[in-house]
Design a protein around this motif. Structure first.
Motif, PDB file in Angstrom:
ATOM      1  N   MET A   1       0.920  -1.208  -0.097  1.00 39.39           N
ATOM      2  CA  MET A   1       0.068   0.049  -0.126  1.00 39.39           C
ATOM      3  C   MET A   1       0.796   1.209  -0.045  1.00 39.39           C
ATOM      4  N   GLN A   2       0.350   2.349  -0.585  1.00 45.62           N
ATOM      5  CA  GLN A   2       1.110   3.645  -0.543  1.00 45.62           C
ATOM      6  C   GLN A   2       0.373   4.375   0.200  1.00 45.62           C
ATOM      7  N   GLU A   3       1.332   5.218   0.759  1.00 49.73           N
ATOM      8  CA  GLU A   3       1.161   6.375   1.801  1.00 49.73           C
ATOM      9  C   GLU A   3       0.738   7.660   0.943  1.00 49.73           C
ATOM     10  N   GLN A   4      -0.457   8.241   1.560  1.00 48.31           N
ATOM     11  CA  GLN A   4      -0.852   9.662   0.846  1.00 48.31           C
ATOM     12  C   GLN A   4      -0.485  10.581   1.961  1.00 48.31           C
ATOM     13  N   GLN A   5      -0.302  11.797   1.445  1.00 49.31           N
ATOM     14  CA  GLN A   5       0.011  12.581   2.486  1.00 49.31           C
ATOM     15  C   GLN A   5      -1.331  13.708   2.469  1.00 49.31           C
ATOM     16  N   LEU A   6      -2.258  12.987   3.402  1.00 49.73           N
ATOM     17  CA  LEU A   6      -3.530  13.362   3.967  1.00 49.73           C
ATOM     18  C   LEU A   6      -3.672  13.290   5.400  1.00 49.73           C
ATOM     19  N   GLU A   7      -4.807  14.157   5.644  1.00 50.88           N
ATOM     20  CA  GLU A   7      -5.384  13.930   6.925  1.00 50.88           C
ATOM     21  C   GLU A   7      -6.934  13.268   7.058  1.00 50.88           C
ATOM     22  N   CYS A   8      -6.825  12.442   8.018  1.00 51.91           N
ATOM     23  CA  CYS A   8      -8.013  11.769   8.241  1.00 51.91           C
ATOM     24  C   CYS A   8      -9.065  12.711   8.603  1.00 51.91           C
ATOM     25  N   PRO A   9     -10.265  12.715   7.655  1.00 52.25           N
ATOM     26  CA  PRO A   9     -11.244  13.345   8.204  1.00 52.25           C
ATOM     27  C   PRO A   9     -12.022  13.378   9.487  1.00 52.25           C
ATOM     28  N   ARG A  10     -12.009  11.969   9.987  1.00 51.42           N
ATOM     29  CA  ARG A  10     -12.664  11.724  10.870  1.00 51.42           C
ATOM     30  C   ARG A  10     -11.715  11.868  12.526  1.00 51.42           C
ATOM     31  N   CYS A  11     -10.443  11.522  12.327  1.00 50.71           N
ATOM     32  CA  CYS A  11      -9.525  11.628  13.641  1.00 50.71           C
ATOM     33  C   CYS A  11      -8.401  12.908  13.549  1.00 50.71           C
ATOM     34  N   ALA A  12      -8.161  13.258  11.984  1.00 51.38           N
ATOM     35  CA  ALA A  12      -7.259  14.217  12.088  1.00 51.38           C
ATOM     36  C   ALA A  12      -5.716  13.399  11.889  1.00 51.38           C
ATOM     37  N   PHE A  13      -5.552  12.152  12.016  1.00 56.23           N
ATOM     38  CA  PHE A  13      -4.292  11.648  11.842  1.00 56.23           C
ATOM     39  C   PHE A  13      -3.917  11.553  10.526  1.00 56.23           C
ATOM     40  N   GLU A  14      -2.314  11.930  10.466  1.00 57.07           N
ATOM     41  CA  GLU A  14      -1.905  12.367   9.143  1.00 57.07           C
ATOM     42  C   GLU A  14      -1.418  10.897   8.355  1.00 57.07           C
ATOM     43  N   ALA A  15      -1.425   9.777   8.761  1.00 54.18           N
ATOM     44  CA  ALA A  15      -1.028   8.335   8.066  1.00 54.18           C
ATOM     45  C   ALA A  15      -2.245   7.992   7.515  1.00 54.18           C
ATOM     46  N   VAL A  16      -2.118   8.042   6.007  1.00 61.05           N
ATOM     47  CA  VAL A  16      -3.503   7.533   5.260  1.00 61.05           C
ATOM     48  C   VAL A  16      -2.972   6.754   4.145  1.00 61.05           C
ATOM     49  N   SER A  17      -3.468   5.474   4.205  1.00 62.16           N
ATOM     50  CA  SER A  17      -3.047   4.421   3.239  1.00 62.16           C
ATOM     51  C   SER A  17      -3.906   4.555   1.924  1.00 62.16           C
ATOM     52  N   LEU A  18      -3.463   4.387   0.921  1.00 60.35           N
ATOM     53  CA  LEU A  18      -4.080   4.039  -0.389  1.00 60.35           C
ATOM     54  C   LEU A  18      -4.771   2.602  -0.253  1.00 60.35           C
ATOM     55  N   LEU A  19      -5.846   2.198  -0.289  1.00 57.98           N
ATOM     56  CA  LEU A  19      -6.226   0.833  -0.494  1.00 57.98           C
ATOM     57  C   LEU A  19      -6.681   0.416  -1.742  1.00 57.98           C
ATOM     58  N   ALA A  20      -7.103   1.311  -2.795  1.00 56.27           N
ATOM     59  CA  ALA A  20      -7.347   1.005  -4.029  1.00 56.27           C
ATOM     60  C   ALA A  20      -7.576   2.074  -4.953  1.00 56.27           C
ATOM     61  N   THR A  21      -7.279   1.808  -6.235  1.00 54.66           N
ATOM     62  CA  THR A  21      -7.444   2.947  -7.384  1.00 54.66           C
ATOM     63  C   THR A  21      -8.563   2.332  -8.202  1.00 54.66           C
ATOM     64  N   SER A  22      -9.275   3.454  -8.907  1.00 55.43           N
ATOM     65  CA  SER A  22     -10.205   3.110 -10.036  1.00 55.43           C
ATOM     66  C   SER A  22      -9.569   2.337 -10.981  1.00 55.43           C
ATOM     67  N   PRO A  23     -10.221   1.509 -11.859  1.00 57.03           N
ATOM     68  CA  PRO A  23      -9.563   0.692 -13.001  1.00 57.03           C
ATOM     69  C   PRO A  23      -9.332   1.759 -14.190  1.00 57.03           C
ATOM     70  N   VAL A  24      -9.937   3.075 -14.328  1.00 55.20           N
ATOM     71  CA  VAL A  24      -9.601   4.064 -15.157  1.00 55.20           C
ATOM     72  C   VAL A  24      -8.711   4.985 -14.239  1.00 55.20           C
ATOM     73  N   PRO A  25      -7.222   5.027 -14.576  1.00 55.65           N
ATOM     74  CA  PRO A  25      -6.524   5.836 -13.894  1.00 55.65           C
ATOM     75  C   PRO A  25      -7.102   7.273 -13.536  1.00 55.65           C
ATOM     76  N   GLY A  26      -6.724   7.691 -12.413  1.00 55.07           N
ATOM     77  CA  GLY A  26      -6.926   9.046 -12.069  1.00 55.07           C
ATOM     78  C   GLY A  26      -8.783   9.475 -11.697  1.00 55.07           C
ATOM     79  N   VAL A  27      -9.304   8.378 -11.508  1.00 53.41           N
ATOM     80  CA  VAL A  27     -10.852   8.820 -11.360  1.00 53.41           C
ATOM     81  C   VAL A  27     -11.280   8.913  -9.879  1.00 53.41           C
ATOM     82  N   TRP A  28     -10.878   7.685  -9.141  1.00 49.77           N
ATOM     83  CA  TRP A  28     -10.818   7.763  -7.740  1.00 49.77           C
ATOM     84  C   TRP A  28      -9.718   6.962  -7.076  1.00 49.77           C
ATOM     85  N   ASP A  29      -9.815   7.292  -5.638  1.00 47.33           N
ATOM     86  CA  ASP A  29      -9.008   6.255  -5.073  1.00 47.33           C
ATOM     87  C   ASP A  29      -9.666   6.114  -3.509  1.00 47.33           C
ATOM     88  N   VAL A  30      -9.341   4.982  -3.060  1.00 49.15           N
ATOM     89  CA  VAL A  30     -10.093   4.550  -1.824  1.00 49.15           C
ATOM     90  C   VAL A  30      -8.961   4.657  -0.729  1.00 49.15           C
TER      91      VAL A  30
END
Length: 80
Positions: A1-30
């Motif tokens: 899993m790749q780390e993202q430089q984001l903040e969790c909307p719920r708890c403000a933690f700064e370590a957020v992992s990329l779980l999945a990406t859309s089959p069409v590149p750049g459309v969405w990430d989970v």
């Protein structure tokens, strides 16, 4: 899993992992918070993806997480 430089909307933690990406590149990430396990898709509205727009009622602090009751174990599967 790749780390993202984001903040969790719920708890403000700064370590957020990329779980999945859309089959069409750049459309969405989970994404998933590494502390509270909140999971969201990047195409969801701001109230689900941005800390400043997330409902105050559902925001968590480290103390909330530390004091949370234990999550019950999953019971054994029933046999037929």
């Amino acid at each position: 899993m790749q780390e993202q430089q984001l903040e969790c909307p719920r708890c403000a933690f700064e370590a957020v992992s990329l779980l999945a990406t859309s089959p069409v590149p750049g459309v969405w990430d989970v994404l998933q918070c590494d502390r509270c396990l909140y999971t969201w898709r990047t195409t969801e509205p701001d109230r689900r993806t941005r800390r400043d727009a997330y409902p105050d009622l559902f925001k968590l602090t480290q103390a909330d997480i530390d004091d949370a009751i234990e999550v019950p174990a999953i019971p054994p599967l029933r046999t037929a």
